[in-house]
Design an enzyme around this catalytic site. Structure first.
Site, PDB file in Angstrom:
ATOM      1  N   LYS A  67     -11.925  -1.727   6.757  1.00 10.38           N
ATOM      2  CA  LYS A  67     -11.111  -2.653   7.522  1.00 10.38           C
ATOM      3  C   LYS A  67     -11.588  -2.701   8.977  1.00 10.38           C
ATOM      4  CE  LYS A  67      -8.719  -3.050   3.819  1.00 10.38           C
ATOM      5  NZ  LYS A  67      -7.582  -2.282   3.356  1.00 10.38           N
ATOM      6  N   ASP A 116      -1.467   6.676   6.401  1.00 11.52           N
ATOM      7  CA  ASP A 116      -2.571   5.801   6.004  1.00 11.52           C
ATOM      8  C   ASP A 116      -2.824   4.844   7.166  1.00 11.52           C
ATOM      9  OD1 ASP A 116      -4.206   3.780   5.017  1.00 11.52           O
ATOM     10  OD2 ASP A 116      -2.973   3.338   3.256  1.00 11.52           O
ATOM     11  N   TRP A 130       0.837  -1.216   0.000  1.00  4.94           N
ATOM     12  CA  TRP A 130       0.000   0.000   0.000  1.00  4.94           C
ATOM     13  C   TRP A 130       0.859   1.250   0.000  1.00  4.94           C
ATOM     14  CZ3 TRP A 130      -4.264  -1.166  -1.975  1.00  4.94           C
ATOM     15  CH2 TRP A 130      -4.954  -2.335  -1.632  1.00  4.94           C
TER      16      TRP A 130
HETATM   17  C1  LIG Z   1      -7.066  -1.846   2.021  1.00  7.69           C
HETATM   18  C2  LIG Z   1      -6.028  -0.801   2.127  1.00  7.69           C
HETATM   19  C3  LIG Z   1      -5.898   0.216   1.172  1.00  7.69           C
HETATM   20  C4  LIG Z   1      -6.778   0.277  -0.061  1.00  7.69           C
HETATM   21  O1  LIG Z   1      -8.056   0.619   0.282  1.00  7.69           O
HETATM   22  P1  LIG Z   1      -9.190   0.856  -0.825  1.00  7.69           P
HETATM   23  O2  LIG Z   1     -10.267   1.478  -0.006  1.00  7.69           O
HETATM   24  O3  LIG Z   1      -9.540  -0.476  -1.384  1.00  7.69           O
HETATM   25  O4  LIG Z   1      -8.645   1.771  -1.847  1.00  7.69           O
HETATM   26  C5  LIG Z   1      -4.947   1.183   1.363  1.00  7.69           C
HETATM   27  N1  LIG Z   1      -4.139   1.162   2.438  1.00  7.69           N
HETATM   28  C6  LIG Z   1      -4.219   0.196   3.365  1.00  7.69           C
HETATM   29  C7  LIG Z   1      -3.305   0.224   4.527  1.00  7.69           C
HETATM   30  C8  LIG Z   1      -5.162  -0.806   3.243  1.00  7.69           C
HETATM   31  O5  LIG Z   1      -5.240  -1.779   4.169  1.00  7.69           O
END
Ligand SMILES: *Cc1c(COP(=O)(O)O)cnc(C)c1O
Length: 360
Positions: free
Chosen positions: A195, A171, A101
């Site tokens: 998540k 993030d 990511w």
């Molecule tokens: C799942 C995830 C993403 C991507 O998320 P989307 O909403 O599918 O774009 C980005 N960063 C992390 C840390 C993730 O776990």
């Protein structure tokens, strides 16, 4: 009705209490005669829903007044572009690459300016967090970027990097609200909610006010401008209304539980059940350096691919879903987010013990 223990990395398990409440309110939300799904985002009823959600999130995370909370769409992945487009005033940013990511965010930023990968743990399949105490931060960097919890590899920054005064962007998709954090240490905290908070379709951006300006990269789409959404209080266009409503319910669930300090304690105890087992198992082992382990995503292997596949299959038959590791790393991964009950982790460990006895 029977519910499984769902170890999915995302979209992931939600608190049963929240789902039941949503079900009860499905046809008639608090006497409105309609579902929240069917409601105008400009109605008074909905205004209360989104305002309360924001306030509850502010309370939970102790968000200072000089930060805005935005409820947006496009997932975390869209922020990979929005961040450089809004924040690369000098056209320079430093990225710490601790997984896929972070790497995707870094690659996206390269399209908009000079993005530097100033540290990486790719040399050991992202199984650790690099030492970030004295990195070669660029003089003119607009920000330093991290992915705080690496969903695929199961690592977490337990100490924030020394950014040498530069703005930190994080993030937190897979550790959102899993423990308290000091918001004032960040310029931007953002995450997709699917998540650890709610249904897919909502991304929450917590951003310091001084970073929200008209001055963005040329060509930045209106929908990617933080200023547009901030000025309109997340109602510039139709927001993901139902998703925000569920997030609001999860915020209330967390408050009732005692907030993020209490959640952290539960998460630590829960993760310890699995990690302690892995540390003494003769068959299974964790793949992450101990001091960098995530409380949320726990990857493990047997060291034998066939046995891994057998485990995943038998676990599924026993009611433990989504334990297969990410396609890029193989093995297994148990995502044990806030809403995964401790009993679920205990039941998984009991199952693993039995599997070990039968297969050693
Ligand atoms: C799942 C995830 C993403 C991507 O998320 P989307 O909403 O599918 O774009 C980005 N960063 C992390 C840390 C993730 O776990």
């Amino acid at each position: 009705m029977s519910r499984v223990y769902n170890f999915s990395a995302g979209p992931a398990v939600l608190p049963e209490e929240v789902l039941k409440e949503a079900a009860e309110e499905m046809l008639d939300y608090k006497g409105s005669g309609m579902s929240v799904m069917e409601m105008s985002h400009r109605s008074k009823v909905y205004d209360t829903i989104i305002k309360e959600a924001e306030q509850d999130l502010r309370d939970l995370m102790n968000i200072p007044d000089n930060y805005k909370v935005l409820f947006l769409q496009g997932g975390a992945s869209q922020q990979f572009a929005a961040i450089p487009m809004n924040l690369m005033k000098n056209g320079v940013a430093d990225y710490i690459v601790t997984g896929q990511w972070a790497k995707k965010a870094y690659q996206e930023a390269k399209m908009y300016g000079k993005a530097n990968a100033i540290a990486s743990s790719a040399d050991k399949t992202f199984s650790y967090i690099p030492d970030c105490s004295d990195l070669p931060i660029s003089e003119d960097a607009d920000y330093v970027y991290i992915c705080e919890n690496n969903t695929i590899y199961g690592t977490k920054f337990h100490t924030l990097p020394n950014t040498k005064g530069k703005t930190l962007i994080s993030d937190v998709s897979s550790c959102f609200l899993s423990e308290p954090m000091d918001v004032s240490k960040y310029g931007v905290i953002y995450g997709g909610v699917q998540k650890n908070i709610g249904p897919a379709g909502v991304v929450i951006v917590i951003i310091r006010e001084d970073l929200i300006t008209e001055e963005v990269l040329p060509g930045t789409p209106t929908m990617l401008k933080y200023k547009i959404h901030s000025d309109a209080e997340s109602l510039y266009n139709t927001p993901p209304t139902y998703g925000i409503y569920i997030c609001g319910k999860v915020f209330k669930w967390l408050k009732k539980l005692g907030g993020l300090e209490a959640m952290k304690e539960i998460n630590e105890k829960k993760a310890a059940i699995l990690y302690d087992f892995l540390d003494q198992s003769k068959l299974f082992k964790g793949t992450v350096r101990k001091e960098d382990r995530s409380l949320m995503n726990v990857p493990f292997i047997t060291g034998n691919e066939e046995l891994d596949a057998k485990f995943v299959k038998e676990a599924k038959a026993a009611g433990f879903e989504n334990l297969k590791g990410h396609r890029s790393v193989g093995g297994m991964r148990a995502s044990i987010y806030n809403a995964m009950p401790t009993e679920g982790v205990q039941a998984l460990v009991d199952f693993m013990k039995k599997f070990e006895e039968d297969n050693l």
